[in-house]
Design an enzyme around this catalytic site. Structure first.
Site, short mmCIF file in Angstrom:
data_model
loop_
_atom_site.label_atom_id
_atom_site.label_comp_id
_atom_site.label_asym_id
_atom_site.label_seq_id
_atom_site.Cartn_x
_atom_site.Cartn_y
_atom_site.Cartn_z
N SER A 1 0.84 -1.21 0.00
CA SER A 1 0.00 0.00 0.00
C SER A 1 0.87 1.25 0.00
O SER A 1 0.55 2.24 -0.65
CB SER A 1 -0.88 0.03 1.25
OG SER A 1 -1.63 -1.16 1.34
N ARG B 1 -33.54 -27.07 -4.93
CA ARG B 1 -33.24 -27.81 -3.70
C ARG B 1 -34.43 -27.75 -2.74
O ARG B 1 -35.00 -26.68 -2.51
CB ARG B 1 -32.00 -27.20 -3.04
CG ARG B 1 -31.62 -27.82 -1.72
CD ARG B 1 -31.02 -29.19 -1.88
NE ARG B 1 -30.55 -29.72 -0.60
CZ ARG B 1 -30.08 -30.94 -0.44
NH1 ARG B 1 -30.02 -31.78 -1.47
NH2 ARG B 1 -29.68 -31.36 0.74
N GLY C 1 -23.48 -27.67 1.97
CA GLY C 1 -22.44 -28.69 1.76
C GLY C 1 -21.90 -28.66 0.35
O GLY C 1 -20.68 -28.68 0.12
N GLY D 1 -6.99 0.67 -13.88
CA GLY D 1 -6.98 -0.72 -13.43
C GLY D 1 -8.14 -1.02 -12.50
O GLY D 1 -8.73 -2.10 -12.56
N ARG D 2 -8.46 -0.07 -11.64
CA ARG D 2 -9.51 -0.32 -10.64
C ARG D 2 -10.88 -0.50 -11.30
O ARG D 2 -11.74 -1.22 -10.76
CB ARG D 2 -9.51 0.83 -9.62
CG ARG D 2 -8.34 0.70 -8.68
CD ARG D 2 -8.07 1.91 -7.82
NE ARG D 2 -6.83 1.66 -7.06
CZ ARG D 2 -6.15 2.57 -6.39
NH1 ARG D 2 -6.56 3.83 -6.37
NH2 ARG D 2 -5.06 2.25 -5.75
N GLU E 1 -4.52 -3.91 -6.51
CA GLU E 1 -4.76 -2.56 -7.07
C GLU E 1 -5.33 -1.62 -6.02
O GLU E 1 -6.18 -0.77 -6.31
CB GLU E 1 -5.62 -2.66 -8.34
CG GLU E 1 -4.94 -3.57 -9.36
CD GLU E 1 -5.35 -3.35 -10.78
OE1 GLU E 1 -5.83 -2.27 -11.10
OE2 GLU E 1 -5.17 -4.30 -11.57
N GLN F 1 -23.22 -20.36 1.35
CA GLN F 1 -24.19 -20.69 2.41
C GLN F 1 -25.47 -21.28 1.81
O GLN F 1 -26.02 -22.24 2.35
CB GLN F 1 -24.50 -19.41 3.22
CG GLN F 1 -25.23 -19.67 4.51
CD GLN F 1 -24.39 -20.48 5.50
OE1 GLN F 1 -23.18 -20.59 5.36
NE2 GLN F 1 -25.05 -21.09 6.47
N ILE F 2 -25.93 -20.72 0.72
CA ILE F 2 -27.16 -21.23 0.09
C ILE F 2 -26.95 -22.65 -0.43
O ILE F 2 -27.82 -23.51 -0.33
CB ILE F 2 -27.62 -20.26 -1.05
CG1 ILE F 2 -28.13 -18.96 -0.42
CG2 ILE F 2 -28.67 -20.91 -1.95
CD1 ILE F 2 -28.37 -17.83 -1.40
N GLU G 1 -9.20 -0.71 2.28
CA GLU G 1 -8.83 0.39 3.19
C GLU G 1 -8.24 1.55 2.38
O GLU G 1 -8.55 2.72 2.63
CB GLU G 1 -7.81 -0.09 4.24
CG GLU G 1 -8.37 -1.05 5.28
CD GLU G 1 -8.55 -2.49 4.77
OE1 GLU G 1 -8.01 -2.82 3.70
OE2 GLU G 1 -9.24 -3.26 5.45
C1 LIG Z 1 -2.73 -12.28 -6.32
C2 LIG Z 1 -2.08 -10.94 -6.26
C3 LIG Z 1 -1.68 -10.32 -7.43
C4 LIG Z 1 -1.04 -9.08 -7.40
N1 LIG Z 1 -0.61 -8.51 -8.56
C5 LIG Z 1 0.14 -7.39 -8.50
C6 LIG Z 1 0.74 -6.84 -9.70
O1 LIG Z 1 0.54 -7.35 -10.82
N2 LIG Z 1 1.56 -5.77 -9.59
C7 LIG Z 1 1.81 -5.18 -8.39
O2 LIG Z 1 2.58 -4.20 -8.36
N3 LIG Z 1 1.25 -5.64 -7.24
C8 LIG Z 1 0.44 -6.73 -7.28
N4 LIG Z 1 -0.12 -7.25 -6.13
C9 LIG Z 1 0.18 -6.59 -4.85
C10 LIG Z 1 -1.02 -5.88 -4.26
O3 LIG Z 1 -1.32 -4.73 -4.99
C11 LIG Z 1 -0.69 -5.62 -2.78
O4 LIG Z 1 -0.76 -6.88 -2.12
C12 LIG Z 1 -1.65 -4.64 -2.15
O5 LIG Z 1 -1.45 -3.35 -2.69
C13 LIG Z 1 -1.47 -4.56 -0.62
O6 LIG Z 1 -0.14 -4.46 -0.26
P1 LIG Z 1 0.45 -5.46 0.85
O7 LIG Z 1 0.04 -6.84 0.50
O8 LIG Z 1 1.89 -5.18 0.98
O9 LIG Z 1 -0.31 -5.07 2.17
P2 LIG Z 1 0.07 -3.88 3.18
O10 LIG Z 1 0.24 -2.61 2.44
O11 LIG Z 1 1.19 -4.31 4.05
O12 LIG Z 1 -1.26 -3.79 4.03
C14 LIG Z 1 -1.56 -4.68 5.10
C15 LIG Z 1 -2.91 -4.24 5.68
O13 LIG Z 1 -2.80 -2.90 6.22
C16 LIG Z 1 -3.77 -2.06 5.63
N5 LIG Z 1 -3.25 -0.71 5.48
C17 LIG Z 1 -2.06 -0.32 4.93
N6 LIG Z 1 -1.94 1.01 4.97
C18 LIG Z 1 -3.08 1.49 5.55
C19 LIG Z 1 -3.57 2.79 5.88
N7 LIG Z 1 -2.86 3.88 5.61
N8 LIG Z 1 -4.78 2.89 6.48
C20 LIG Z 1 -5.51 1.78 6.76
N9 LIG Z 1 -5.11 0.52 6.48
C21 LIG Z 1 -3.91 0.38 5.87
C22 LIG Z 1 -4.07 -2.71 4.27
O14 LIG Z 1 -5.32 -2.29 3.74
C23 LIG Z 1 -4.03 -4.19 4.64
O15 LIG Z 1 -5.25 -4.56 5.22
C24 LIG Z 1 -0.81 -8.45 -6.16
C25 LIG Z 1 -1.23 -9.08 -4.97
C26 LIG Z 1 -1.84 -10.30 -5.01
C27 LIG Z 1 -2.26 -10.94 -3.72
#
Ligand SMILES: Cc1cc2nc3c(=O)[nH]c(=O)nc-3n(C[C@H](O)[C@H](O)[C@H](O)COP(=O)(O)OP(=O)(O)OC[C@H]3O[C@@H](n4cnc5c(N)ncnc54)[C@H](O)[C@@H]3O)c2cc1C
Length: 389
Positions: free
Chosen positions: A136, A272, A348, A246-247, A371, A344-345, A375
């Site tokens: 993040s 069912r 099993g 992207g979003r 993306e 749930q619906i 949060e």
């Molecule tokens: C299957 C998969 C595919 C992905 N593909 C890509 C890709 O192609 N390219 C790429 O660059 N990335 C990719 N990602 C990475 C993805 O974007 C990150 O996992 C995501 O942005 C969250 O970062 P993090 O996992 O490091 O969590 P963290 O940033 O460590 O966050 C941990 C928790 O803290 C919360 N948090 C963090 N900061 C705050 C804040 N300021 N306020 C409140 N809550 C906060 C987060 O919401 C989360 O719940 C991918 C991830 C997955 C799982």
């Protein structure tokens, strides 16, 4: 002509939606469980999707794309994800995270070479922002790019890169000036067959298991200056602009998953029986269906609205960050809510791998994470509304 509230689909929209639906139901749905189980990359169907123009729907034809609008992209992606979210992930990265960014910020040479290859389905693209110690908080990245004459030398480790195990080209964000933090990040497009590029460990995942995800490592990787997107220090701005697009894709993905889970639930509730009644006659089930449907239609309106906002921005240049974040937040939480209710619906059977419902549930979760987590979307939306940091 189909209309959803204020959204009217043109004959072209109907056409691409139908083409995506036919392909997804005929070619993807039957193989989705097998690829989910093995975690293999679905090369054959992805290649066909490229040939059908699904990898560059909004890309102008001169750069290898289908030359359609954002709503067309959203409708097609929704249909693909309704059959299998993994195929949708690969499609959305190629369209939104790779082609969109390069079209907006790349030179003519970059568009002709890299956008053309990915949009026309000849190559696979990826987008690499995240690192092991920065998700993040992307501005806190550690990987470096140091200029040496007409090249930059890249070093560092990036994580969670969708399609990295198979991608020919990757948009990568590295730090050129660490003291400037976010303003010190620079974006490049790199080729994965060059020395110094190493594919790291592949991630074993809960869902979207057929979309390959891995770490990547740069060891003195040399990228020509011409492969830089924008100027030095523009990287963070580029990364965030690309994520707006992207979003909208992830919102469409979430919508597709939710629809699939909902439709399966309606059918099951009508068939069912328990205690001498169809389970759909119990208020406990029918009210769930009503809430699922209402959430889905609200998510649809937000997602299509974000698509129209992006389309408008092509003329006005205005950002559509708020619309994209709201659509992603609501649609992803809808996918989670609906797929949870669907399990749930089905009870099993919902827990069994004999039906796709448990896969919808596992796949839905990622839409709340990548993306920008839910949060982070709430932070983006509230900051835009209050103007506070
Ligand atoms: C299957 C998969 C595919 C992905 N593909 C890509 C890709 O192609 N390219 C790429 O660059 N990335 C990719 N990602 C990475 C993805 O974007 C990150 O996992 C995501 O942005 C969250 O970062 P993090 O996992 O490091 O969590 P963290 O940033 O460590 O966050 C941990 C928790 O803290 C919360 N948090 C963090 N900061 C705050 C804040 N300021 N306020 C409140 N809550 C906060 C987060 O919401 C989360 O719940 C991918 C991830 C997955 C799982």
């Amino acid at each position: 002509m189909t209309s959803y509230g204020m959204f009217q689909l043109s004959p072209e929209h109907e056409m691409i939606r139908q083409a995506a639906r036919d392909f997804a139901q005929k070619e993807i749905a039957p193989i989705a469980a097998q690829f989910d189980e093995t975690g293999e990359f679905p090369y054959t169907t992805i290649k066909k999707m490229g040939e059908m123009g699904f990898m560059g729907i909004e890309v102008p034809e001169e750069y290898g794309g289908a030359g359609m609008d954002t709503l067309a992209y959203v409708l097609a992606l929704e249909e693909i994800c309704k059959a299998d979210a993994s195929h949708g992930t690969i499609m959305s990265v190629n369209n939104s995270l790779f082609c969109h960014g390069l079209l907006k910020f790349g030179s003519e040479e970059i568009k002709k070479k890299y956008v053309y290859a990915v949009a026309s389905g000849q190559a696979i693209g990826a987008y690499s922002l995240t690192e092991p110690m920065s998700g993040s908080d992307a501005g806190n990245m550690r990987s470096r790019a140091v200029r040496q004459g007409d090249h930059y030398v890249l070093n560092g480790r990036k994580s969670w890169v969708t399609s990295a195990p198979v991608a020919e080209y990757i948009v990568v964000f590295n730090m050129t000036d660490p003291e400037k933090k976010q303003r010190g990040i620079t974006a490049f497009v790199i080729e994965t067959d060059k020395p110094g590029f190493i594919r790291g460990k592949k991630e074993p995942k809960l869902g979207i298991r057929a979309s390959a995800t891995s770490e990547i490592v740069f060891e003195d990787y040399r990228v020509p200056v011409e492969n830089r997107l924008g100027e030095e220090g523009d990287g963070f701005k580029i990364a965030m602009t690309v994520l707006d697009a992207g979003r909208i894709g992830i919102a469409s993905q979430a919508l597709g998953i939710a629809e699939a889970a909902y439709e399966a639930s309606v059918e099951y509730a009508k068939e069912r029986e328990a205690f001498g009644h169809k389970i759909g006659e119990f208020q406990g089930i029918s009210f769930k269906l009503a809430d699922m449907k209402t959430h889905i239609e609200a998510a649809r309106l937000l997602t299509y609205n974000a698509a129209l906002a992006k389309e408008r921005s092509k003329k006005t240049g205005e950002r559509y960050t708020l619309e994209a974040s709201m659509a992603k937040l609501f649609a992803s939480e809808t996918a989670m809510f609906v797929s949870h209710a669907a399990v749930q619906i089905h009870a099993g059977l919902g827990y069994s791998k004999e039906l796709p419902v448990e896969r919808y549930f596992r796949d839905a979760k990622i839409t709340e994470i990548y993306e920008g987590t839910s949060e982070i979307q709430r932070m983006v939306i509230s900051r835009m509304e209050t103007g506070l940091r």
